[in-house]
Motif scaffolding. Structure first.
Motif, PDB file in Angstrom:
ATOM      1  N   LEU A 102      30.986 -29.427  13.293  1.00 47.13           N
ATOM      2  CA  LEU A 102      30.447 -30.827  12.846  1.00 47.13           C
ATOM      3  C   LEU A 102      30.688 -30.887  11.535  1.00 47.13           C
ATOM      4  O   LEU A 102      30.917 -32.184  10.923  1.00 47.13           O
ATOM      5  N   GLU A 103      30.149 -29.883  10.694  1.00 48.03           N
ATOM      6  CA  GLU A 103      30.270 -30.143   9.378  1.00 48.03           C
ATOM      7  C   GLU A 103      31.438 -30.337   8.837  1.00 48.03           C
ATOM      8  O   GLU A 103      31.683 -30.972   7.674  1.00 48.03           O
ATOM      9  N   ASP A 104      32.495 -29.361   9.238  1.00 43.15           N
ATOM     10  CA  ASP A 104      33.795 -29.619   8.896  1.00 43.15           C
ATOM     11  C   ASP A 104      34.365 -31.080   9.150  1.00 43.15           C
ATOM     12  O   ASP A 104      35.039 -31.417   8.049  1.00 43.15           O
ATOM     13  N   LEU A 105      34.175 -31.494  10.168  1.00 46.57           N
ATOM     14  CA  LEU A 105      34.577 -32.831  10.338  1.00 46.57           C
ATOM     15  C   LEU A 105      33.991 -34.217   9.709  1.00 46.57           C
ATOM     16  O   LEU A 105      34.568 -34.897   9.268  1.00 46.57           O
ATOM     17  N   HIS A 106      32.920 -34.024   9.409  1.00 43.01           N
ATOM     18  CA  HIS A 106      31.904 -34.622   8.697  1.00 43.01           C
ATOM     19  C   HIS A 106      32.534 -34.759   7.339  1.00 43.01           C
ATOM     20  O   HIS A 106      32.819 -35.782   6.572  1.00 43.01           O
ATOM     21  N   ASN A 107      32.606 -33.562   6.657  1.00 45.24           N
ATOM     22  CA  ASN A 107      33.350 -33.478   5.369  1.00 45.24           C
ATOM     23  C   ASN A 107      34.738 -33.924   5.193  1.00 45.24           C
ATOM     24  O   ASN A 107      35.076 -34.572   4.211  1.00 45.24           O
ATOM     25  N   ALA A 108      35.449 -33.680   6.182  1.00 43.84           N
ATOM     26  CA  ALA A 108      36.944 -34.021   6.263  1.00 43.84           C
ATOM     27  C   ALA A 108      36.972 -35.723   6.591  1.00 43.84           C
ATOM     28  O   ALA A 108      37.838 -36.218   5.568  1.00 43.84           O
ATOM     29  N   VAL A 109      36.284 -36.448   7.379  1.00 48.95           N
ATOM     30  CA  VAL A 109      36.271 -37.712   7.415  1.00 48.95           C
ATOM     31  C   VAL A 109      35.670 -38.365   6.223  1.00 48.95           C
ATOM     32  O   VAL A 109      36.170 -39.555   5.796  1.00 48.95           O
ATOM     33  N   GLY A 110      34.609 -38.085   5.974  1.00 50.02           N
ATOM     34  CA  GLY A 110      33.858 -38.463   4.508  1.00 50.02           C
ATOM     35  C   GLY A 110      34.852 -38.511   3.598  1.00 50.02           C
ATOM     36  O   GLY A 110      34.718 -39.627   2.655  1.00 50.02           O
ATOM     37  N   ALA A 111      35.704 -37.386   3.163  1.00 49.38           N
ATOM     38  CA  ALA A 111      36.532 -37.313   2.125  1.00 49.38           C
ATOM     39  C   ALA A 111      37.682 -38.540   2.242  1.00 49.38           C
ATOM     40  O   ALA A 111      38.129 -39.098   1.529  1.00 49.38           O
ATOM     41  N   ARG A 112      38.125 -38.717   3.539  1.00 48.36           N
ATOM     42  CA  ARG A 112      39.156 -39.551   3.956  1.00 48.36           C
ATOM     43  C   ARG A 112      38.546 -41.123   3.696  1.00 48.36           C
ATOM     44  O   ARG A 112      39.470 -41.955   3.002  1.00 48.36           O
ATOM     45  N   ILE A 113      37.291 -41.293   4.082  1.00 48.09           N
ATOM     46  CA  ILE A 113      36.911 -42.699   3.769  1.00 48.09           C
ATOM     47  C   ILE A 113      36.580 -43.029   2.351  1.00 48.09           C
ATOM     48  O   ILE A 113      37.015 -44.068   1.839  1.00 48.09           O
ATOM     49  N   ALA A 114      36.211 -41.843   1.727  1.00 45.32           N
ATOM     50  CA  ALA A 114      35.752 -42.225   0.335  1.00 45.32           C
ATOM     51  C   ALA A 114      37.452 -42.627  -0.314  1.00 45.32           C
ATOM     52  O   ALA A 114      37.194 -43.323  -1.484  1.00 45.32           O
ATOM     53  N   GLU A 115      38.292 -41.654  -0.026  1.00 43.69           N
ATOM     54  CA  GLU A 115      39.626 -42.219  -0.745  1.00 43.69           C
ATOM     55  C   GLU A 115      40.002 -43.666  -0.324  1.00 43.69           C
ATOM     56  O   GLU A 115      40.745 -44.305  -1.113  1.00 43.69           O
ATOM     57  N   LEU A 116      39.934 -44.003   0.948  1.00 44.00           N
ATOM     58  CA  LEU A 116      40.426 -45.042   1.564  1.00 44.00           C
ATOM     59  C   LEU A 116      39.640 -46.357   0.725  1.00 44.00           C
ATOM     60  O   LEU A 116      40.039 -47.444   0.168  1.00 44.00           O
ATOM     61  N   LEU A 117      38.481 -46.231   0.572  1.00 42.88           N
ATOM     62  CA  LEU A 117      37.420 -47.237  -0.122  1.00 42.88           C
ATOM     63  C   LEU A 117      37.167 -47.085  -1.464  1.00 42.88           C
ATOM     64  O   LEU A 117      36.409 -47.956  -2.175  1.00 42.88           O
ATOM     65  N   GLY A 118      37.820 -46.214  -2.269  1.00 46.95           N
ATOM     66  CA  GLY A 118      37.558 -45.878  -3.502  1.00 46.95           C
ATOM     67  C   GLY A 118      36.241 -45.555  -4.078  1.00 46.95           C
ATOM     68  O   GLY A 118      35.668 -46.025  -5.134  1.00 46.95           O
TER      69      GLY A 118
END
Length: 423
Positions: A102-118
């Motif tokens: 779960l930690e891996d998925l949280h980190n990967a998705v969080g990084a993607r969302i942060a990039e999408l939303l700046g």
């Protein structure tokens, strides 16, 4: 029938062109990822799919005799929010068949969302209320394991959250869960006097901005000048789309959004955006960490993936076309009522929160022989059931059109015409 439309209240969302260009480049780089092709179907036009099309499998809701309805209200939690689009459901179904850390998925998705939303960092949460709890825990306990274990016992920690009196809402119970005390103020002078070595955070309820004396930019400036983190609750404030990056760019340290409202992700999902150090602290106060305040706020792989896909889809939509479709639904209902000379209609857009076209309908109750409250009951008790916006029935009937499925506006217009004619 008299129709009044104040053009000043019809606020169309706009896209920020530089961000759109970066987003196109980003999505092009992801073209080969599984499931991303599903975004293309609605990327350039208003959505036309019907999320209620029967899917393969059991209709448990029908089996239990629980009544569904046409949503002429909006994205209210008590009415189960919004309907997830097919591509979100499809991604959830794929995720449901895989195990991950779960930690891996949280980190990967969080990084993607942060990039999408700046923004610096992002975390998928169990709704916006969970985002508020996690934000508060991060500001109070930080990343200290001993303090994290002790919450909501805040002894020896900063345990006060400053808030304008007009910004107090039932949702701030999610903040108080961390054991803090809400200190109410009204003016800038009161706010600055209330800041002390016990101040952990300053809270701002976005929808209450017009009612307060301290507005967003000034609130942020005060927080930064005193080194106090600021949290913004913007749960229902998408659309417009640019709110997703507007408030972090403005300077709020943490911003919470609901995932199951305008974004149409899982109803049990939300977003916490903001400072990387605070987002990392929020993760430590979150599930799956067993001895933490927000262990109960579980969000699993299905909601995390669904939230990401819903966000990707939302950013690709033609928001101007969708806005025109919402206005069109209002006008089609108005047309259905055009035979009644005592019926007044008004299209309006709330200033903040659920800032989309709504239709207000009023009539002469004595002449028509039916009160708005009676009309609301007839809408709810008919077949199919129709749920108008909360607050309908006192002086008028308010129809929220944005969560309707294609064709629902015709059903609502016909039903209203039948009710008013029959009375």
């Amino acid at each position: 029938m008299r129709m009044t439309i104040d053009p000043r209240t019809i606020r169309r969302p706009t896209m920020i062109q530089p961000f759109r260009t970066r987003r196109r480049t980003f999505f092009a780089s992801l073209a080969g990822l599984p499931g991303l092709h599903l975004l293309a179907s609605e990327g350039r036009a208003a959505p036309r799919e019907d999320a209620r099309t029967p899917a393969a499998g059991r209709d448990v809701i029908g089996e239990l005799g629980v009544r569904s309805f046409i949503n002429a209200a909006g994205t209210f939690t008590a009415l189960t929010g919004s309907l997830m689009p097919p591509e979100v459901v499809s991604a959830i179904q794929v995720a449901a068949r895989k195990y991950v850390r779960l930690e891996d998925l949280h980190n990967a998705v969080g990084a993607r969302i942060a990039e999408l939303l700046g923004c610096e960092a992002a975390l998928v949460t169990a709704g916006c209320a969970s985002a508020l709890s996690l934000a508060t825990a991060a500001c109070v306990a930080g990343d200290d394991p001993e303090r994290i274990r002790r919450l909501p016992d805040t002894q020896g920690m900063k345990d006060e959250v400053l808030v304008q009196r007009t910004h107090r809402v039932g949702y701030d119970h999610a903040i108080r869960n961390a054991g803090v005390r809400m200190i109410e103020v009204e003016t800038r002078e009161e706010l600055e006097r209330a800041i002390s070595d016990r101040t952990a955070m300053m809270f701002f309820f976005n929808a209450a901005d017009p009612r307060g004396q301290i507005h967003r930019e000034e609130f942020i400036e005060i927080g930064k000048s005193h080194g106090i983190p600021t949290l913004l609750d913007a749960a229902a404030d998408v659309p417009p789309v640019d709110n997703l990056w507007k408030y972090t760019k403005m300077g709020f340290d943490l911003v919470g959004f609901s995932g199951g409202k305008g974004l149409r992700g899982p109803q049990s999902s939300g977003l916490l955006l903001g400072r990387k150090d605070l987002i990392e602290a929020a993760k430590l106060n979150n599930s799956p960490n067993s001895d933490s305040l927000c262990r109960t706020n579980k969000v699993n792989k299905e909601e995390i993936v669904g939230m990401l896909v819903a966000l990707e889809r939302y950013l690709q939509l033609d928001h101007d076309a969708i806005w025109k479709e919402w206005e069109g639904r209002c006008h089609r209902i108005i047309e259905a009522l055009s035979e009644f000379d005592d019926v007044q209609t008004e299209i309006y857009v709330p200033e903040i929160a659920n800032a989309v076209p709504h239709l207000r309908i009023r009539w002469d109750s004595e002449k028509r022989g039916i009160r708005p409250s009676e009309a609301v009951e007839k809408l709810r008790n008919g077949d199919p059931s129709i749920e108008p916006s909360p607050g309908s029935g006192r002086r008028d009937v308010v129809i929220g059109v944005w969560m309707m499925e294609p064709g629902d506006d015709a059903i609502v217009g016909d039903r209203l015409r039948e009710i008013l004619a029959g009375a």
